[in-house]
Design an enzyme around this catalytic site. Structure first.
Site, PDB file in Angstrom:
ATOM      1  N   CYS A  37       1.293  -1.419   0.107  1.00 56.89           N
ATOM      2  CA  CYS A  37       0.236  -0.631   0.090  1.00 56.89           C
ATOM      3  C   CYS A  37       0.897   0.877   0.105  1.00 56.89           C
ATOM      4  O   CYS A  37       1.313   1.406  -0.242  1.00 56.89           O
ATOM      5  CB  CYS A  37      -1.195   0.133   1.053  1.00 56.89           C
ATOM      6  SG  CYS A  37      -2.176   1.352   0.766  1.00 56.89           S
ATOM      7  N   HIS A  96      -4.244  -4.335  -0.364  1.00 58.91           N
ATOM      8  CA  HIS A  96      -3.941  -5.097   1.128  1.00 58.91           C
ATOM      9  C   HIS A  96      -3.787  -6.713   1.195  1.00 58.91           C
ATOM     10  O   HIS A  96      -4.994  -7.840   1.816  1.00 58.91           O
ATOM     11  CB  HIS A  96      -5.090  -4.272   2.649  1.00 58.91           C
ATOM     12  CG  HIS A  96      -4.631  -3.419   3.092  1.00 58.91           C
ATOM     13  ND1 HIS A  96      -2.701  -2.582   3.538  1.00 58.91           N
ATOM     14  CD2 HIS A  96      -5.036  -1.845   2.381  1.00 58.91           C
ATOM     15  CE1 HIS A  96      -3.333  -1.193   3.624  1.00 58.91           C
ATOM     16  NE2 HIS A  96      -4.131  -1.278   3.005  1.00 58.91           N
ATOM     17  N   GLU A 109      -3.092  -9.065   3.453  1.00 59.52           N
ATOM     18  CA  GLU A 109      -2.896  -9.109   4.942  1.00 59.52           C
ATOM     19  C   GLU A 109      -4.555  -9.179   5.394  1.00 59.52           C
ATOM     20  O   GLU A 109      -5.335  -9.765   6.007  1.00 59.52           O
ATOM     21  CB  GLU A 109      -2.504  -8.799   5.440  1.00 59.52           C
ATOM     22  CG  GLU A 109      -2.726  -7.178   5.989  1.00 59.52           C
ATOM     23  CD  GLU A 109      -2.661  -5.835   4.822  1.00 59.52           C
ATOM     24  OE1 GLU A 109      -1.848  -6.344   4.809  1.00 59.52           O
ATOM     25  OE2 GLU A 109      -2.592  -4.787   5.084  1.00 59.52           O
TER      26      GLU A 109
END
Lengths: 271, 206
Positions: free
Chosen positions: B82, B185, B187
């Site tokens: 990001c 993202h 994650e």
């Protein structure tokens, strides 16, 4: 292409899910971690946890729930309920939340939104707005909506549309719009105010309050009806009426772009 | 033997979820805010959320910026997530203009405010931030995005996967030698995200 999101919401009181949760193939449970894991594996696009406890001990327990849930899922986690000051936001983000929703405190002090957005980034500040339709005065045709706070128990006199616009201008990243008239009724979102807010504000809007069927989710997300970017629901998922995957299939079949449900495959799991 | 990864803590957002995801795909994670420690890393993940601004200026101009450049120049695998990817480029127009690490050619721009969902100018205005799940091309996989700024690069060979939002097609992932970046993202992108991270951890590729 950006997909519309389906967001199950868990109300947490004293560390437990209230309303009760009953999933297919899972025992009855009020454990928020188990519920979050189930939604995550069913393909929820995001999860929302709302703290509805009023006591300090309850608040500490909630932070612990956020930490335990965040440690189990790989989808965005929005948390809210009782967030009053920056320290609360810091604590919740520190526990693993991705976004924090502020409600009454932002109404009391709108500049809190700017302060939080400057500090943490707009993408993690959600402004939760609870609205209620006002009884039309004689001669009025368009319904007016006002913002209510403290779980709908207190009027503010604020016009819902203006407040949402102001929140966006102050740096909110999303609006979580709940109709108090519809909440808990299971007869669908308040589509009129949802559409008005969604068309008016330049930031994503999450529809909330009133979902009793998959068709209600579709209405909330349809650009001609609710026009929301995301649909939040609680009881239809908690009570095992529908799975998230069923909701996704229904929406896709009816022309709403959603992320297809994907079964886990090919990932090394160590934990 | 798990791969050791240094996860850079540069005060640009919450690291826990990135750490948690890296551990899930088999990495052994060391979180560090110490530039000397980062400079010795054999594999670096550099996450960030929020904005270009005073914090990123301090980082770019300071010892951490030098350490990150050193890792990259040495050829060790590096992944920016990001804002961590955006910082690899030259400048951002965010907050009135800030410099990046200038490792890769390109600018960071804001999505135009008046993008429409369709060709019709009367169609719904697109929201900013671009927030939620979008598919990337050519794989068609979905990832979770949350950003108002995107990378514009004059070198399309840098771009591995593209994402489209309204009229803007922007890099979802970039790769040059040992340097990788993703705008989404991983994650927060469930299995797609974990697969992406695992490829990086196992192969130093993405």
């Amino acid at each position: 292409m950006l997909k519309r999101r389906v967001i199950p919401c868990l109300d947490i009181k004293n560390g437990r899910v209230v309303k009760g949760v009953h999933f297919a193939n899972l025992r009855d449970t009020g454990d928020p971690v188990e519920a979050a894991r189930a939604y995550d594996s069913q393909g929820a696009d995001e999860l929302c946890l709302l703290d509805i406890t009023a006591t300090t001990e309850g608040r500490d327990t909630f932070v612990d729930v956020v930490r335990r849930v965040a440690g189990q899922i790989f989808t965005p986690l929005t948390v809210g309920g009782g967030v009053r000051r920056e320290a609360d936001v810091r604590r919740l983000l520190g526990a693993g939340a991705d976004k924090v929703a502020v409600n009454s405190a932002a109404v009391a002090n709108p500049l809190l939104i700017r302060q939080l957005a400057d500090r943490y980034g707009s993408q993690c500040i959600v402004v939760a707005v609870d609205v209620r339709q006002l009884k039309p005065l004689p001669g009025e045709t368009d319904p007016l909506y006002e913002v209510v706070i403290h779980g709908g128990t207190r009027s503010t006199g604020l016009d819902a549309l203006s407040w949402c616009e102001q929140a966006a201008a102050l740096g909110a990243g999303e609006i979580l719009l709940t109709s108090m008239d519809k909440d808990g009724t299971r007869d669908g979102y308040d589509l009129a105010i949802t559409r008005e807010v969604s068309q008016r504000v330049p930031i994503p809007v999450i529809a909330s309050g009133g979902v009793g069927s998959l068709e209600h989710l579709r209405q909330g997300l349809d650009p001609k009806e609710g026009a929301a970017d995301a649909a939040l629901a609680a009881s239809i998922f908690h009570f095992g009426l529908y799975t998230i995957a069923q909701a996704k299939h229904y929406l896709a079949d009816h022309g709403i772009p959603v992320r297809p449900h994907e079964a886990p495959r090919g990932v090394l799991i160590t934990g | 033997m798990p791969r050791e990864v240094i996860l850079v803590d540069s005060q640009l957002g919450n690291l826990d979820s990135v750490e948690h995801a890296l551990i899930q795909v088999g990495a052994s994670v060391i979180v560090s805010s110490d530039p000397d420690r980062v400079a010795t890393a054999r594999m670096v993940v550099f996450p960030g959320q929020g904005s270009f601004g005073p914090t990123t200026r301090a980082l770019v101009d300071g010892a951490m910026g030098a350490a990150l450049r050193m890792v990259i120049e040495r050829g060790d695998p590096f992944l920016g997530i990001c804002l961590g990817m955006q910082l690899l480029f030259e400048q951002s127009e965010e907050s009135g203009g800030f410099d990046g690490l200038k490792v890769l050619p390109g600018q960071v721009r804001r999505f135009p405010a008046d993008m429409r969902a369709g060709e019709d100018p009367e169609s719904a205005r697109l929201k900013i931030p671009h927030m939620g799940w979008s598919d990337v091309q050519p794989t068609g996989e979905h990832f979770y995005f949350a950003h108002s700024y995107y990378v514009e690069t004059p070198d399309p060979s840098l771009v591995m996967w593209w994402c489209r939002y309204g009229s803007v097609e922007f890099p979802a992932t970039i790769a040059r030698g040992n340097v990788f970046g993703c705008q989404f993202h991983p994650e927060k992108s469930q299995w797609s995200g974990l697969r992406f991270l695992r490829s990086f951890i196992l192969g130093g590729r993405a």
